[in-house]
Design a protein around this motif. Structure first.
Motif, PDB file in Angstrom:
ATOM      1  N   SER A   1     -18.210  30.575   0.537  1.00  0.00           N
ATOM      2  CA  SER A   1     -18.366  31.068  -0.833  1.00  0.00           C
ATOM      3  C   SER A   1     -19.318  30.184  -1.635  1.00  0.00           C
ATOM      4  O   SER A   1     -20.124  30.683  -2.432  1.00  0.00           O
ATOM      5  CB  SER A   1     -17.003  31.134  -1.530  1.00  0.00           C
ATOM      6  OG  SER A   1     -16.126  32.013  -0.843  1.00  0.00           O
TER       7      SER A   1
ATOM      8  N   VAL B   1      -9.746  36.477  -6.622  1.00  0.00           N
ATOM      9  CA  VAL B   1      -9.577  37.418  -7.728  1.00  0.00           C
ATOM     10  C   VAL B   1      -9.007  36.712  -8.955  1.00  0.00           C
ATOM     11  O   VAL B   1      -9.431  36.978 -10.086  1.00  0.00           O
ATOM     12  CB  VAL B   1      -8.650  38.578  -7.291  1.00  0.00           C
ATOM     13  CG1 VAL B   1      -8.379  39.516  -8.452  1.00  0.00           C
ATOM     14  CG2 VAL B   1      -9.272  39.335  -6.129  1.00  0.00           C
TER      15      VAL B   1
ATOM     16  N   ILE C   1     -11.750  34.569 -10.629  1.00  0.00           N
ATOM     17  CA  ILE C   1     -12.735  35.414 -11.309  1.00  0.00           C
ATOM     18  C   ILE C   1     -12.191  35.901 -12.644  1.00  0.00           C
ATOM     19  O   ILE C   1     -12.871  35.826 -13.683  1.00  0.00           O
ATOM     20  CB  ILE C   1     -13.117  36.604 -10.409  1.00  0.00           C
ATOM     21  CG1 ILE C   1     -13.899  36.110  -9.189  1.00  0.00           C
ATOM     22  CG2 ILE C   1     -13.954  37.621 -11.179  1.00  0.00           C
ATOM     23  CD1 ILE C   1     -14.062  37.155  -8.122  1.00  0.00           C
ATOM     24  N   ASN C   2     -10.967  36.425 -12.664  1.00  0.00           N
ATOM     25  CA  ASN C   2     -10.393  36.922 -13.914  1.00  0.00           C
ATOM     26  C   ASN C   2     -10.159  35.804 -14.916  1.00  0.00           C
ATOM     27  O   ASN C   2     -10.313  36.010 -16.129  1.00  0.00           O
ATOM     28  CB  ASN C   2      -9.074  37.641 -13.623  1.00  0.00           C
ATOM     29  CG  ASN C   2      -9.273  39.047 -13.101  1.00  0.00           C
ATOM     30  OD1 ASN C   2      -9.378  39.996 -13.857  1.00  0.00           O
ATOM     31  ND2 ASN C   2      -9.353  39.184 -11.791  1.00  0.00           N
TER      32      ASN C   2
ATOM     33  N   PHE D   1     -13.478  35.014 -16.583  1.00  0.00           N
ATOM     34  CA  PHE D   1     -13.847  36.015 -17.578  1.00  0.00           C
ATOM     35  C   PHE D   1     -13.000  35.892 -18.841  1.00  0.00           C
ATOM     36  O   PHE D   1     -13.446  36.261 -19.937  1.00  0.00           O
ATOM     37  CB  PHE D   1     -13.698  37.423 -16.998  1.00  0.00           C
ATOM     38  CG  PHE D   1     -14.895  37.893 -16.227  1.00  0.00           C
ATOM     39  CD1 PHE D   1     -16.117  38.070 -16.854  1.00  0.00           C
ATOM     40  CD2 PHE D   1     -14.807  38.158 -14.876  1.00  0.00           C
ATOM     41  CE1 PHE D   1     -17.229  38.496 -16.146  1.00  0.00           C
ATOM     42  CE2 PHE D   1     -15.907  38.585 -14.150  1.00  0.00           C
ATOM     43  CZ  PHE D   1     -17.126  38.760 -14.785  1.00  0.00           C
TER      44      PHE D   1
ATOM     45  N   ALA E   1     -18.923  33.562 -13.997  1.00  0.00           N
ATOM     46  CA  ALA E   1     -17.916  34.505 -13.516  1.00  0.00           C
ATOM     47  C   ALA E   1     -18.540  35.581 -12.633  1.00  0.00           C
ATOM     48  O   ALA E   1     -17.977  35.958 -11.596  1.00  0.00           O
ATOM     49  CB  ALA E   1     -17.187  35.137 -14.702  1.00  0.00           C
ATOM     50  N   ASP E   2     -19.711  36.080 -13.016  1.00  0.00           N
ATOM     51  CA  ASP E   2     -20.402  37.060 -12.181  1.00  0.00           C
ATOM     52  C   ASP E   2     -20.777  36.462 -10.832  1.00  0.00           C
ATOM     53  O   ASP E   2     -20.646  37.112  -9.788  1.00  0.00           O
ATOM     54  CB  ASP E   2     -21.662  37.558 -12.891  1.00  0.00           C
ATOM     55  CG  ASP E   2     -21.338  38.549 -14.008  1.00  0.00           C
ATOM     56  OD1 ASP E   2     -20.301  39.219 -13.919  1.00  0.00           O
ATOM     57  OD2 ASP E   2     -22.124  38.628 -14.968  1.00  0.00           O
TER      58      ASP E   2
ATOM     59  N   ARG F   1     -17.687  36.112  -8.705  1.00  0.00           N
ATOM     60  CA  ARG F   1     -17.256  37.418  -8.203  1.00  0.00           C
ATOM     61  C   ARG F   1     -18.044  37.806  -6.957  1.00  0.00           C
ATOM     62  O   ARG F   1     -17.477  38.267  -5.966  1.00  0.00           O
ATOM     63  CB  ARG F   1     -17.439  38.469  -9.287  1.00  0.00           C
ATOM     64  CG  ARG F   1     -17.024  39.883  -8.868  1.00  0.00           C
ATOM     65  CD  ARG F   1     -17.422  40.882  -9.920  1.00  0.00           C
ATOM     66  NE  ARG F   1     -18.876  40.839 -10.121  1.00  0.00           N
ATOM     67  CZ  ARG F   1     -19.487  41.407 -11.148  1.00  0.00           C
ATOM     68  NH1 ARG F   1     -18.784  42.030 -12.081  1.00  0.00           N
ATOM     69  NH2 ARG F   1     -20.803  41.341 -11.256  1.00  0.00           N
ATOM     70  N   ASP F   2     -19.356  37.603  -6.998  1.00  0.00           N
ATOM     71  CA  ASP F   2     -20.181  37.949  -5.837  1.00  0.00           C
ATOM     72  C   ASP F   2     -19.947  36.995  -4.670  1.00  0.00           C
ATOM     73  O   ASP F   2     -20.052  37.400  -3.511  1.00  0.00           O
ATOM     74  CB  ASP F   2     -21.657  37.912  -6.222  1.00  0.00           C
ATOM     75  CG  ASP F   2     -21.995  38.966  -7.280  1.00  0.00           C
ATOM     76  OD1 ASP F   2     -21.229  39.940  -7.405  1.00  0.00           O
ATOM     77  OD2 ASP F   2     -23.019  38.797  -7.977  1.00  0.00           O
TER      78      ASP F   2
ATOM     79  N   ASP G   1     -15.939  37.452  -3.358  1.00  0.00           N
ATOM     80  CA  ASP G   1     -15.637  38.772  -2.821  1.00  0.00           C
ATOM     81  C   ASP G   1     -16.916  39.576  -2.755  1.00  0.00           C
ATOM     82  O   ASP G   1     -17.232  40.342  -3.676  1.00  0.00           O
ATOM     83  CB  ASP G   1     -14.593  39.477  -3.694  1.00  0.00           C
ATOM     84  CG  ASP G   1     -14.030  40.733  -3.019  1.00  0.00           C
ATOM     85  OD1 ASP G   1     -14.501  41.039  -1.910  1.00  0.00           O
ATOM     86  OD2 ASP G   1     -13.131  41.362  -3.584  1.00  0.00           O
TER      87      ASP G   1
ATOM     88  N   MET H   1     -17.257  43.347  -3.735  1.00  0.00           N
ATOM     89  CA  MET H   1     -17.232  43.822  -5.111  1.00  0.00           C
ATOM     90  C   MET H   1     -18.627  44.146  -5.618  1.00  0.00           C
ATOM     91  O   MET H   1     -18.794  44.855  -6.596  1.00  0.00           O
ATOM     92  CB  MET H   1     -16.575  42.786  -6.015  1.00  0.00           C
ATOM     93  CG  MET H   1     -15.115  42.535  -5.719  1.00  0.00           C
ATOM     94  SD  MET H   1     -14.341  41.369  -6.831  1.00  0.00           S
ATOM     95  CE  MET H   1     -14.349  42.279  -8.353  1.00  0.00           C
ATOM     96  N   ARG H   2     -19.682  43.628  -4.960  1.00  0.00           N
ATOM     97  CA  ARG H   2     -21.049  43.934  -5.372  1.00  0.00           C
ATOM     98  C   ARG H   2     -21.406  45.391  -5.090  1.00  0.00           C
ATOM     99  O   ARG H   2     -22.317  45.948  -5.666  1.00  0.00           O
ATOM    100  CB  ARG H   2     -22.030  43.000  -4.657  1.00  0.00           C
ATOM    101  CG  ARG H   2     -21.970  41.583  -5.132  1.00  0.00           C
ATOM    102  CD  ARG H   2     -22.966  40.724  -4.405  1.00  0.00           C
ATOM    103  NE  ARG H   2     -22.608  40.596  -2.983  1.00  0.00           N
ATOM    104  CZ  ARG H   2     -23.282  39.848  -2.129  1.00  0.00           C
ATOM    105  NH1 ARG H   2     -24.361  39.195  -2.531  1.00  0.00           N
ATOM    106  NH2 ARG H   2     -22.922  39.768  -0.883  1.00  0.00           N
TER     107      ARG H   2
END
Length: 342
Positions: A37, A260, A263-264, A267, A329-330, A333-334, A337, A340-341
């Motif tokens: 990651s 997850v 990421i949340n 945000f 955060a973006d 996310r990529d 996970d 999710m992209r």
């Protein structure tokens, strides 16, 4: 009959230039989930730059108030509303650090020379003569503290609530989701106003007001993940081996949701900063002499026409923090996970 001189031997089928001992060797080192990651995150230049900016801002928020000889709450009435002035840049007139102001008729004058002020205020002073540089970093410190604490409490409540609701299921899940829907239906501003009216304005009421309703999105995301995981093989194996429900949730399921959850949480931090700034701007946030980015914007708004720098500086800081956290955060996310992209 096959001629011996033209017979085909096994040596003719030997691989050319390949060592059989090294043909099965793994060239690259094996990577775990977090290392892989991190490699994906490093490819996102915007997220990396934003992460560096966030680290710098956090460090400056901690040490910034001590970089200036002035205290953030010390009032010097005779030095009120002074423009920015920096040593070495005061003679560079195309930079806004020379201590000049503009009168209503358009003429410029040096406020420090007119008032015979010998001190240097890097970002100027406010209407009470307090150093904006010290107040800016103190306000950033408090705003980041409120945001991080709100995100932490949000994560703890949301993860626990969502995991229990999704794992138990049935009637318990239905009741817990109806409670969640009721909480979602209550506007955040009403909850914040009630909390601040019941408790005196301060850091603790703002954190409570933010977390009372913001944990619902985390709970829903975690519940969805638990519903996806609870019938998979590793959960069924844990049940077969006699693991308790709490052990399955917190030792087996939640570690598989770290991506997850992170990421949340990332945000939710800029959302908490913006909500705190909004509360402070409308007068429901911190009270004097405490400072946050919202209170600085509120103070600067009152004299925006005559002294615009008093509102521009904290507004730029809020914008930088929110943009950087959203970009990080973006990127997370990529990286955590990749699906999710899509």
């Amino acid at each position: 009959m096959v001629n011996k001189e033209t017979s085909i031997s096994k040596d003719m089928f030997a691989p050319a230039g390949i060592d059989p001992a090294k043909s099965e060797k793994i060239a690259k080192p094996s990577l775990n989930f977090w290392q892989d990651s991190w490699l994906r995150l490093r490819k996102n230049k915007g997220a990396v730059v934003s992460l560096v900016v966030i680290v710098i801002l956090v460090v400056l928020a901690l040490v910034g108030p001590y970089l200036t000889p002035y205290q953030f709450d010390t009032q010097v009435a005779k030095n009120n509303n002074l423009p920015p002035r920096v040593q070495g840049l005061e003679n560079v007139h195309w930079l806004p650090f020379d201590g000049t102001l503009t009168r209503r008729n358009g003429t410029e004058y040096n406020a420090y020379e007119v008032r015979n002020v010998k001190e240097y205020y890097w970002l100027g002073t406010d209407g009470l003569g307090r150093d904006i540089f010290a107040r800016l970093w103190k306000g950033t410190q408090i705003s980041l503290f409120i945001a991080f604490m709100a995100a932490l409490v949000d994560m703890l409540i949301g993860v626990t609530y969502g995991a229990v609701s999704g794992y138990i299921g049935g009637r318990v899940d239905s009741v817990m989701q109806r409670i969640l829907e009721v909480i979602v239906g209550i506007p955040n501003l009403i909850v914040a106003v009630l909390m601040i009216l019941v408790l005196k304005p301060g850091i603790t009421p703002i954190i409570i007001a933010i977390t009372l309703t913001s944990w619902t999105s985390m709970a829903r995301v975690v519940r969805a993940q638990v519903l996806k995981f609870k019938n998979q093989e590793f959960v069924l194996a844990a049940k077969t081996l006699g693991a308790s429900n709490s052990s399955i949730i917190f030792k087996h399921m939640i570690p598989n949701m770290f991506g997850v959850i992170i990421i949340n949480t990332m945000f939710s931090i800029p959302n908490a900063i913006f909500f705190e700034a909004f509360l402070s701007f409308i007068g429901l946030g911190l009270q004097e002499p405490n400072a946050s980015l919202g209170t600085l914007v509120n103070d600067g708004f009152k004299s925006m026409i005559a002294f615009p720098y008093q509102m521009v500086v904290p507004s730029i800081m809020i914008a930088i923090i929110m943009v950087c956290f959203n970009l990080v955060a973006d990127g997370l996310r990529d990286a955590l996970d990749p699906k999710m992209r899509d």
